[in-house]
Scaffold this motif. Structure first.
Motif, PDB file in Angstrom:
ATOM      1  N   ALA A 128       0.823  -1.205   0.000  1.00  0.00           N
ATOM      2  CA  ALA A 128       0.000   0.000   0.000  1.00  0.00           C
ATOM      3  C   ALA A 128       0.856   1.253   0.000  1.00  0.00           C
ATOM      4  CB  ALA A 128      -0.925  -0.001   1.215  1.00  0.00           C
ATOM      5  N   ALA A 129       2.017   1.159   0.639  1.00  0.00           N
ATOM      6  CA  ALA A 129       2.934   2.302   0.675  1.00  0.00           C
ATOM      7  C   ALA A 129       3.700   2.479  -0.637  1.00  0.00           C
ATOM      8  CB  ALA A 129       3.918   2.140   1.829  1.00  0.00           C
ATOM      9  N   GLY A 130       3.482   1.556  -1.572  1.00  0.00           N
ATOM     10  CA  GLY A 130       4.137   1.683  -2.870  1.00  0.00           C
ATOM     11  C   GLY A 130       5.550   1.148  -2.893  1.00  0.00           C
ATOM     12  N   LYS A 131       5.838   0.152  -2.061  1.00  0.00           N
ATOM     13  CA  LYS A 131       7.172  -0.449  -2.050  1.00  0.00           C
ATOM     14  C   LYS A 131       7.160  -1.732  -2.883  1.00  0.00           C
ATOM     15  CE  LYS A 131       7.602   2.732  -0.529  1.00  0.00           C
ATOM     16  NZ  LYS A 131       8.404   3.888  -0.878  1.00  0.00           N
ATOM     17  N   VAL A 132       8.308  -2.097  -3.396  1.00  0.00           N
ATOM     18  CA  VAL A 132       8.425  -3.376  -4.103  1.00  0.00           C
ATOM     19  C   VAL A 132       8.586  -4.459  -3.045  1.00  0.00           C
ATOM     20  CG1 VAL A 132       9.694  -4.727  -5.796  1.00  0.00           C
ATOM     21  CG2 VAL A 132       9.521  -2.246  -6.059  1.00  0.00           C
ATOM     22  N   ILE A 133       7.608  -5.352  -2.940  1.00  0.00           N
ATOM     23  CA  ILE A 133       7.623  -6.347  -1.872  1.00  0.00           C
ATOM     24  C   ILE A 133       8.409  -7.579  -2.295  1.00  0.00           C
ATOM     25  CG2 ILE A 133       5.484  -7.506  -2.579  1.00  0.00           C
ATOM     26  CD1 ILE A 133       6.645  -6.790   1.035  1.00  0.00           C
ATOM     27  N   LEU A 134       9.150  -8.134  -1.348  1.00  0.00           N
ATOM     28  CA  LEU A 134       9.866  -9.393  -1.532  1.00  0.00           C
ATOM     29  C   LEU A 134       9.500 -10.274  -0.337  1.00  0.00           C
ATOM     30  CD1 LEU A 134      11.910 -11.361  -2.737  1.00  0.00           C
ATOM     31  CD2 LEU A 134      13.751 -10.010  -1.694  1.00  0.00           C
ATOM     32  N   ALA A 135       8.691 -11.302  -0.566  1.00  0.00           N
ATOM     33  CA  ALA A 135       8.162 -12.133   0.516  1.00  0.00           C
ATOM     34  C   ALA A 135       8.511 -13.600   0.287  1.00  0.00           C
ATOM     35  CB  ALA A 135       6.648 -11.965   0.617  1.00  0.00           C
ATOM     36  N   HIS A 136       8.190 -14.414   1.300  1.00  0.00           N
ATOM     37  CA  HIS A 136       8.504 -15.838   1.203  1.00  0.00           C
ATOM     38  C   HIS A 136       7.516 -16.540   0.276  1.00  0.00           C
ATOM     39  CE1 HIS A 136       9.605 -19.929   2.322  1.00  0.00           C
ATOM     40  NE2 HIS A 136      10.669 -19.428   2.919  1.00  0.00           N
ATOM     41  N   LYS A 137       8.051 -17.475  -0.469  1.00  0.00           N
ATOM     42  CA  LYS A 137       7.269 -18.200  -1.472  1.00  0.00           C
ATOM     43  C   LYS A 137       6.479 -19.330  -0.817  1.00  0.00           C
ATOM     44  CE  LYS A 137       7.996 -20.068  -6.138  1.00  0.00           C
ATOM     45  NZ  LYS A 137       9.056 -20.469  -7.107  1.00  0.00           N
ATOM     46  N   SER A 138       5.533 -18.967   0.041  1.00  0.00           N
ATOM     47  CA  SER A 138       4.725 -19.957   0.754  1.00  0.00           C
ATOM     48  C   SER A 138       3.565 -19.244   1.421  1.00  0.00           C
ATOM     49  CB  SER A 138       5.567 -20.686   1.813  1.00  0.00           C
ATOM     50  OG  SER A 138       6.025 -19.767   2.792  1.00  0.00           O
ATOM     51  N   GLY A 139       2.624 -20.030   1.967  1.00  0.00           N
ATOM     52  CA  GLY A 139       1.559 -19.505   2.798  1.00  0.00           C
ATOM     53  C   GLY A 139       0.720 -18.415   2.157  1.00  0.00           C
ATOM     54  N   GLY A 140       0.243 -17.498   3.012  1.00  0.00           N
ATOM     55  CA  GLY A 140      -0.612 -16.410   2.572  1.00  0.00           C
ATOM     56  C   GLY A 140      -0.004 -15.498   1.522  1.00  0.00           C
ATOM     57  N   PRO A 141       1.276 -15.096   1.671  1.00  0.00           N
ATOM     58  CA  PRO A 141       1.875 -14.238   0.646  1.00  0.00           C
ATOM     59  C   PRO A 141       1.795 -14.835  -0.756  1.00  0.00           C
ATOM     60  CG  PRO A 141       3.260 -14.277   2.589  1.00  0.00           C
ATOM     61  CD  PRO A 141       2.164 -15.275   2.836  1.00  0.00           C
ATOM     62  N   LYS A 142       2.059 -16.116  -0.866  1.00  0.00           N
ATOM     63  CA  LYS A 142       2.032 -16.773  -2.170  1.00  0.00           C
ATOM     64  C   LYS A 142       0.608 -16.968  -2.681  1.00  0.00           C
ATOM     65  CE  LYS A 142       3.362 -21.085  -4.481  1.00  0.00           C
ATOM     66  NZ  LYS A 142       3.951 -22.439  -4.301  1.00  0.00           N
ATOM     67  N   MET A 143      -0.338 -17.312  -1.789  1.00  0.00           N
ATOM     68  CA  MET A 143      -1.680 -17.694  -2.214  1.00  0.00           C
ATOM     69  C   MET A 143      -2.653 -16.522  -2.317  1.00  0.00           C
ATOM     70  SD  MET A 143      -2.046 -21.197   0.055  1.00  0.00           S
ATOM     71  CE  MET A 143      -3.611 -21.671  -0.659  1.00  0.00           C
ATOM     72  N   ASP A 144      -2.444 -15.483  -1.491  1.00  0.00           N
ATOM     73  CA  ASP A 144      -3.449 -14.424  -1.412  1.00  0.00           C
ATOM     74  C   ASP A 144      -2.946 -13.019  -1.734  1.00  0.00           C
ATOM     75  OD1 ASP A 144      -5.726 -15.967  -0.491  1.00  0.00           O
ATOM     76  OD2 ASP A 144      -4.666 -16.201   1.402  1.00  0.00           O
ATOM     77  N   ILE A 145      -1.686 -12.723  -1.466  1.00  0.00           N
ATOM     78  CA  ILE A 145      -1.243 -11.321  -1.484  1.00  0.00           C
ATOM     79  C   ILE A 145      -0.386 -10.992  -2.698  1.00  0.00           C
ATOM     80  CG2 ILE A 145      -0.094  -9.499  -0.182  1.00  0.00           C
ATOM     81  CD1 ILE A 145      -0.662 -11.078   2.362  1.00  0.00           C
ATOM     82  N   VAL A 146       0.764 -11.624  -2.803  1.00  0.00           N
ATOM     83  CA  VAL A 146       1.687 -11.304  -3.908  1.00  0.00           C
ATOM     84  C   VAL A 146       1.286 -12.138  -5.119  1.00  0.00           C
ATOM     85  CG1 VAL A 146       4.102 -10.999  -4.551  1.00  0.00           C
ATOM     86  CG2 VAL A 146       3.446 -10.923  -2.145  1.00  0.00           C
ATOM     87  N   VAL A 147       0.132 -11.793  -5.646  1.00  0.00           N
ATOM     88  CA  VAL A 147      -0.426 -12.503  -6.801  1.00  0.00           C
ATOM     89  C   VAL A 147      -0.669 -11.476  -7.908  1.00  0.00           C
ATOM     90  CG1 VAL A 147      -1.484 -14.311  -5.405  1.00  0.00           C
ATOM     91  CG2 VAL A 147      -2.765 -12.227  -5.885  1.00  0.00           C
ATOM     92  N   PRO A 148      -0.722 -11.903  -9.163  1.00  0.00           N
ATOM     93  CA  PRO A 148      -0.927 -10.942 -10.264  1.00  0.00           C
ATOM     94  C   PRO A 148      -2.216 -10.137 -10.090  1.00  0.00           C
ATOM     95  CG  PRO A 148      -0.236 -13.074 -11.118  1.00  0.00           C
ATOM     96  CD  PRO A 148      -0.511 -13.278  -9.667  1.00  0.00           C
ATOM     97  N   PHE A 149      -2.154  -8.869 -10.480  1.00  0.00           N
ATOM     98  CA  PHE A 149      -3.317  -7.990 -10.445  1.00  0.00           C
ATOM     99  C   PHE A 149      -3.583  -7.485 -11.849  1.00  0.00           C
ATOM    100  CE2 PHE A 149      -5.053  -3.641 -10.118  1.00  0.00           C
ATOM    101  CZ  PHE A 149      -6.253  -3.932  -9.482  1.00  0.00           C
ATOM    102  N   GLU A 150      -4.735  -7.887 -12.381  1.00  0.00           N
ATOM    103  CA  GLU A 150      -5.097  -7.531 -13.759  1.00  0.00           C
ATOM    104  C   GLU A 150      -3.965  -7.884 -14.723  1.00  0.00           C
ATOM    105  OE1 GLU A 150      -6.267  -3.448 -13.808  1.00  0.00           O
ATOM    106  OE2 GLU A 150      -8.120  -3.807 -12.665  1.00  0.00           O
ATOM    107  N   GLY A 151      -3.367  -9.050 -14.476  1.00  0.00           N
ATOM    108  CA  GLY A 151      -2.316  -9.554 -15.348  1.00  0.00           C
ATOM    109  C   GLY A 151      -0.946  -8.970 -15.098  1.00  0.00           C
TER     110      GLY A 151
END
Length: 500
Positions: free
Chosen positions: A413-436
């Motif tokens: 939301a703050a406009g940062k480039v996020i780097l998260a772990h490839k598992s759990g919620g980040p992978k399944m719900d958050i760091v997912v493509p948006f409008e391709g």
């Protein structure tokens, strides 16, 4: 004398048969008294349970007659901790208070060193949350019973049993009409339902035990909850698998007592459905993230920055794996291809154990020679968090199987480039493509994190800006407003029972 002579003339086989017959007669004579004793003990136990239930419900009825209104209680022993779970708690209470003006609210907490007003001031300072009206706090004296440090071995079992005693203290101090476990202590649910006669609900951030934990032990993979001496032993690993399976069975039985189950992500949903077996009572309610508070941070190209900063947001708990962040950062610096760079670790410390963990992290930074490039920001107010995010380029998160990740959403939301772990919620719900379009990056070990950091910093500023825009637009579904709407919709059936 004749009897002894006759017995002496008997063969060994006949003597054995005679002894068995005598033993059978003795056991048969004892059977009726034993059955009677068992029935008596069961009857006493049932009467005791009924007496306790009657006493507790009488206490609740007297309180309700005195107050003239029902009470909803939240069980959150660490409500002053300042993490994502606490933000869910205060947003949930704010939503319910705004909708239901004729209901009292209570929070069970173990934060004995502060007053209720100081806790509310902390919520305002850390999360920018102000409640419409005060809540009542019930201070629990025995929170130590759920501290992991009290149980160096069989920690999950010890904490689960400890939570039962802590829940008993809470129940005897105050009997509510509706009980919500908002911190994951499922073993308190049967207490409040069957002894307190309360309606019960739960908001699950992270399952106490999961199939992923079982797989770690089965594969003899060392993790923060599977030390080397266990993973290196076939016998200990097999024993721990059996222990986890039995604990998972008990956990599922306790959790299934809940009338309403809310989970915070798709990952948590999968595990809770497999353990609690209550699909008709379970729904996803994404946690509230203060998305709007970060929208005024400028979203523009950052190519003219002389020093890029990497910001990590998360409590200093072992599962957050801050050591991985420091080691990956060290690898990036060793390669020397990124220019001026610093790492800022922002998080809350709940207790002395967390503070000791920060000291160990500082020691690791000294050992690796990166202490001058790493800053620690502990228990910072919201405005300072926002300022640090405004100056950052990358948001970093390294927890394996993070159930959701409010800090991740805040970075996006703050406009940062996020780097998260490839598992759990980040992978399944958050760091997912948006409008391709891409919304961030995922990694899973020191090398992949270091490579991802280098890749992000090597991108043209315009490409980074495009990813940041996608990320900011994608997290609108995690706003406070979305949470309140979904939470109130999920709670409506239970809240309706209070109005009768």
């Amino acid at each position: 004398m004749c009897c002894y002579i006759s017995l002496g003339k008997m063969s060994g086989h006949d003597q054995l048969v005679l002894c068995l017959c005598e033993l059978t007669r003795l056991l048969w004579k004892l059977l009726l008294p034993l059955v009677f004793l068992c029935v008596l003990l069961i009857a006493v136990l049932v009467l005791l349970v009924l007496a306790v239930r009657f006493w507790l419900q009488s206490s609740r009825n007297a309180r309700r007659a005195r107050d003239g209104r029902p009470t909803v209680a939240f069980f959150h022993p660490y409500c002053n901790a300042g993490g994502g779970g606490e933000r869910v708690l205060w947003c949930a209470i704010r939503a319910l208070q705004s909708r239901y003006v004729d209901i009292n609210f209570v929070v069970y907490t173990g934060d004995l060193g502060v007053t209720g007003q100081q806790i509310l001031d902390g919520a305002r300072r850390r999360f920018n949350i102000v409640l419409p009206r005060p809540v009542q706090f019930v201070f629990l004296r025995h929170r130590l019973l759920v501290e992991p440090g009290l149980f160096p071995h069989f920690t999950l079992l010890g904490q689960s049993v400890g939570s039962i005693f802590l829940g008993w203290e809470a129940l005897t101090e105050f009997v509510p009409d509706l009980y919500i476990d908002s911190m994951g202590y499922a073993f308190t649910l049967p207490l409040f339902r069957y002894l307190g006669g309360c309606s019960v609900g739960s908001y699950v951030h992270y399952p106490t035990i999961s199939t992923d934990m079982l797989s770690v032990v089965r594969e003899r993979n060392p993790r923060f909850n599977n030390p080397d001496y266990v993973s290196n032993s076939l016998f200990l690993s097999a024993f721990k698998v059996v222990y986890y399976c039995l604990l998972a069975l008990l956990y599922g039985m306790a959790g299934s007592c809940s009338d309403l189950i809310m989970v915070n992500s798709s990952w948590t949903l999968d595990h809770i459905l497999s353990l609690w077996h209550a699909p008709n009572r379970t729904s996803i309610v994404y946690p509230p993230c203060d998305v709007s508070a970060f929208l005024d941070l400028p979203l523009e190209e950052d190519g003219d920055r002389k020093c890029h900063s990497i910001v990590s947001i998360g409590q200093f708990r072992p599962e957050k794996d801050h050591r991985l962040q420091v080691r990956a950062f060290k690898k990036v610096l060793d390669r020397g291809r990124t220019g001026a760079l610093k790492l800022v670790l922002i998080g809350g410390c709940r207790n002395q154990e967390d503070e000791d963990r920060v000291l160990m992290l500082r020691g690791l930074c000294q050992e690796l020679g990166v202490a001058h490039r790493v800053e620690f920001k502990l228990n910072v107010p919201f405005e300072e968090l926002k300022r640090e995010l405004g100056e950052a380029t990358i948001g970093l998160h390294t927890m394996w199987n993070e159930h959701f990740g409010i800090g991740i959403v805040e970075c996006m939301a703050a406009g940062k480039v996020i780097l998260a772990h490839k598992s759990g919620g980040p992978k399944m719900d958050i760091v997912v493509p948006f409008e391709g379009g891409q919304t961030g990056f995922l990694a899973d070990d020191e090398d992949s994190y270091a490579e991802a950091i280098e890749r992000i910093l090597a991108l043209p500023p315009a490409s980074r800006l495009h990813i940041r825009r996608n990320a900011r637009q994608s997290v609108a579904r995690f706003s406070d407003q979305e949470f309140e709407a979904c939470f109130l919709a999920a709670m409506e059936p239970l809240m309706g029972t209070l109005q009768r």
